[in-house]
Design a protein around this motif. Structure first.
Motif, short mmCIF file in Angstrom:
data_model
loop_
_atom_site.label_atom_id
_atom_site.label_comp_id
_atom_site.label_asym_id
_atom_site.label_seq_id
_atom_site.Cartn_x
_atom_site.Cartn_y
_atom_site.Cartn_z
N LEU A 1 3.17 3.96 6.86
CA LEU A 1 1.90 4.52 6.38
C LEU A 1 1.46 5.67 7.29
O LEU A 1 1.04 6.73 6.81
CB LEU A 1 0.82 3.43 6.35
CG LEU A 1 -0.58 3.92 5.96
CD1 LEU A 1 -0.61 4.41 4.51
CD2 LEU A 1 -1.62 2.81 6.16
N ASP A 2 1.60 5.48 8.60
CA ASP A 2 1.20 6.54 9.55
C ASP A 2 2.01 7.82 9.30
O ASP A 2 1.46 8.92 9.32
CB ASP A 2 1.39 6.07 10.99
CG ASP A 2 0.28 5.10 11.42
OD1 ASP A 2 -0.74 5.01 10.70
OD2 ASP A 2 0.45 4.42 12.45
N THR B 1 4.96 -0.56 5.71
CA THR B 1 4.54 -0.99 7.05
C THR B 1 3.48 -0.02 7.57
O THR B 1 3.29 1.07 7.02
CB THR B 1 5.72 -0.98 8.03
OG1 THR B 1 6.17 0.39 8.16
CG2 THR B 1 6.88 -1.85 7.55
N VAL B 2 2.83 -0.39 8.65
CA VAL B 2 1.81 0.48 9.25
C VAL B 2 2.48 1.77 9.75
O VAL B 2 1.93 2.87 9.59
CB VAL B 2 1.10 -0.26 10.41
CG1 VAL B 2 0.17 0.68 11.16
CG2 VAL B 2 0.33 -1.46 9.86
N GLU B 3 3.69 1.65 10.30
CA GLU B 3 4.40 2.83 10.81
C GLU B 3 4.73 3.78 9.66
O GLU B 3 4.55 5.00 9.77
CB GLU B 3 5.70 2.43 11.53
CG GLU B 3 5.50 1.60 12.80
CD GLU B 3 5.00 0.18 12.54
OE1 GLU B 3 5.27 -0.39 11.46
OE2 GLU B 3 4.30 -0.38 13.43
N LYS C 1 -9.85 -3.66 6.55
CA LYS C 1 -8.52 -3.40 7.15
C LYS C 1 -7.88 -2.17 6.49
O LYS C 1 -7.31 -1.31 7.17
CB LYS C 1 -7.59 -4.60 6.93
CG LYS C 1 -7.85 -5.79 7.82
CD LYS C 1 -6.84 -6.88 7.48
CE LYS C 1 -7.15 -8.18 8.16
NZ LYS C 1 -6.02 -8.69 8.96
N PRO D 1 1.87 -3.14 1.46
CA PRO D 1 2.28 -3.96 2.62
C PRO D 1 2.59 -5.39 2.21
O PRO D 1 2.08 -5.89 1.20
CB PRO D 1 1.02 -3.93 3.51
CG PRO D 1 -0.11 -3.79 2.53
CD PRO D 1 0.41 -2.97 1.37
N SER E 1 -3.38 1.58 -2.74
CA SER E 1 -2.82 0.39 -2.09
C SER E 1 -2.59 -0.67 -3.15
O SER E 1 -3.38 -0.83 -4.09
CB SER E 1 -3.74 -0.13 -0.98
OG SER E 1 -4.99 -0.51 -1.50
N LEU F 1 -6.69 1.25 8.30
CA LEU F 1 -5.29 1.66 8.30
C LEU F 1 -5.10 3.02 7.63
O LEU F 1 -4.38 3.89 8.13
CB LEU F 1 -4.43 0.61 7.59
CG LEU F 1 -4.29 -0.73 8.34
CD1 LEU F 1 -3.65 -1.78 7.44
CD2 LEU F 1 -3.46 -0.54 9.61
N VAL G 1 2.18 -7.93 7.18
CA VAL G 1 1.64 -6.66 7.72
C VAL G 1 0.11 -6.73 7.77
O VAL G 1 -0.51 -6.35 8.76
CB VAL G 1 2.10 -5.46 6.86
CG1 VAL G 1 1.39 -4.18 7.26
CG2 VAL G 1 3.61 -5.30 6.95
#
Ligand SMILES: Nc1ncnc2c1ncn2[C@@H]1O[C@H](COP(=O)(O)OP(=O)(O)OP(=O)(O)O)[C@@H](O)[C@H]1O
Ligand SMILES: CC(C)(CO)[C@@H](O)C(=O)[O-]
Ligand code: BAL
Length: 300
Positions: free
Chosen positions: A29-30, A25-27, A151, A110, A71, A155, A114
């Motif tokens: 990944l962050d 998820t983006v979270e 994208k 993802p 990715s 990200l 996502v």
């Protein structure tokens, strides 16, 4: 799911190294990105089913950065309605083993929800150089690629991103997007990896039967014949390559060519007969139900 053939990398044996952090998820990944602590980061965008070509991209990424993010995302936006999105190989556990063995720090894998949380209204259009060759035979392909690549850049926020010369037009179109949209990422190209018989390694090679694989060798043979004819100029190069492909068209199983072209490497416009300078000889062809692309850089 299509099973890997013997020419695919077997899952790597355990190395004792910690495996990559997997972010879905983006979270996640962050969090993974924050744990890299501001190290210079390289992104290797892939659709998974990793092979020796991807390994070279990862090795190149490690030469240009202190941390590597791979990715893994089979991007529906770049597949046409009759293409192989559903049957594209997705051997995720084997991909993780390859990434662990190659010392990758983060795998960003993802789901479609996502990357595409709603209908995609705004897209990145490749312009004229994305309408020819691959763009002509796969309408919407480069728009799908550029949209997902931008994208991924937003990200992951890499300092550098590595793409393969095997997809030469994709590499050129991505470079052009970065230039035209002032994106703050350095693009690095990595040379094409081939199996010992000359076939460029590709995730789609797993679709080939042994007989199809033998016929498919005509692609690299045609490119080699073209490169060997470099001193004769553009017309000589094309006719040397065409001769090999014409013979392959009558082989069993036959090779059906979508295009063979000699183009200028940054614009992908066809070169004229008296052209001097760098060029790329590009080919796309079908063997059975499998579409393969390949190319070779040539200096005239
Ligand atoms: N043989 C290869 N040598 C170098 N780079 C490669 C090779 N094959 C793929 N790449 C690069 O790997 C990146 C990810 O490509 P992708 O995951 O689509 O693999 P692929 O083998 O090209 O798959 P496909 O068969 O679907 O085209 C791209 O930048 C591509 O150019
Ligand atoms: C760059 C890419 C990962 C975008 O989906 C894909 O086109 C590929 O694998 O070459
Ligand atoms: N290797 C480029 C991605 C694709 O063929 O869809």
């Amino acid at each position: 799911m299509t099973e890997p053939t013997a020419s695919d990398p077997a899952p790597a044996p355990p190395t004792g190294r910690p495996g990559p952090v997997v972010a879905r998820t983006v979270e996640e990944l962050d969090r993974a990105r924050a744990a890299l602590g501001g190290r210079r980061t390289a992104l290797v965008p892939t659709m998974g089913a990793l092979h020796s070509g991807h390994r070279r991209l990862i090795a190149t990424a490690r030469e240009h950065a202190d941390a590597v993010v791979v990715s893994v995302f089979v991007n529906p936006l770049q597949f046409g309605p009759t293409e192989d999105f559903d049957r594209y190989p997705r051997p995720f556990e084997a991909d993780l083993a390859v990434c662990a063995d190659a010392g990758v720090d983060v795998v960003f894998a993802p789901g479609v929800d996502v990357m595409y949380p709603g209908p995609q209204i705004v897209t990145v259009h490749p312009g004229a150089m994305g309408q020819v060759l691959e763009g002509e035979f796969r309408p919407g392909f480069f728009e799908g690629v550029l949209t997902v690549v931008s994208k991924l850049f937003h990200l992951v926020r890499p300092d550098v991103a590595v793409f393969g010369q095997k997809d030469a037009q994709q590499l050129a179109v991505v470079r052009r997007m970065v230039r035209d949209l002032c994106l703050r990422v350095e693009i690095v190209g990595a040379a094409t990896v081939r199996d010992p018989d000359g076939l460029a390694t590709s995730s789609r090679n797993v679709y080939l039967s042994p007989a199809e694989r033998r016929s498919a060798l005509a692609l690299s043979r045609a490119l080699l014949a073209g490169a060997d004819a470099a001193v004769t100029g553009a017309i000589g190069i094309l006719s040397a390559a065409r001769e090999v492909l014409d013979e392959a068209a009558t082989a069993t199983p036959p090779v059906a060519v979508d295009y063979l072209s000699l183009v200028e490497p940054t614009t992908f416009t066809e070169v004229s007969g008296d052209y001097r300078g760098d060029a790329v000889l590009v080919v796309a062809a079908w063997v059975g139900e499998t579409r393969l692309i390949d190319n070779v850089p040539i200096s005239l």
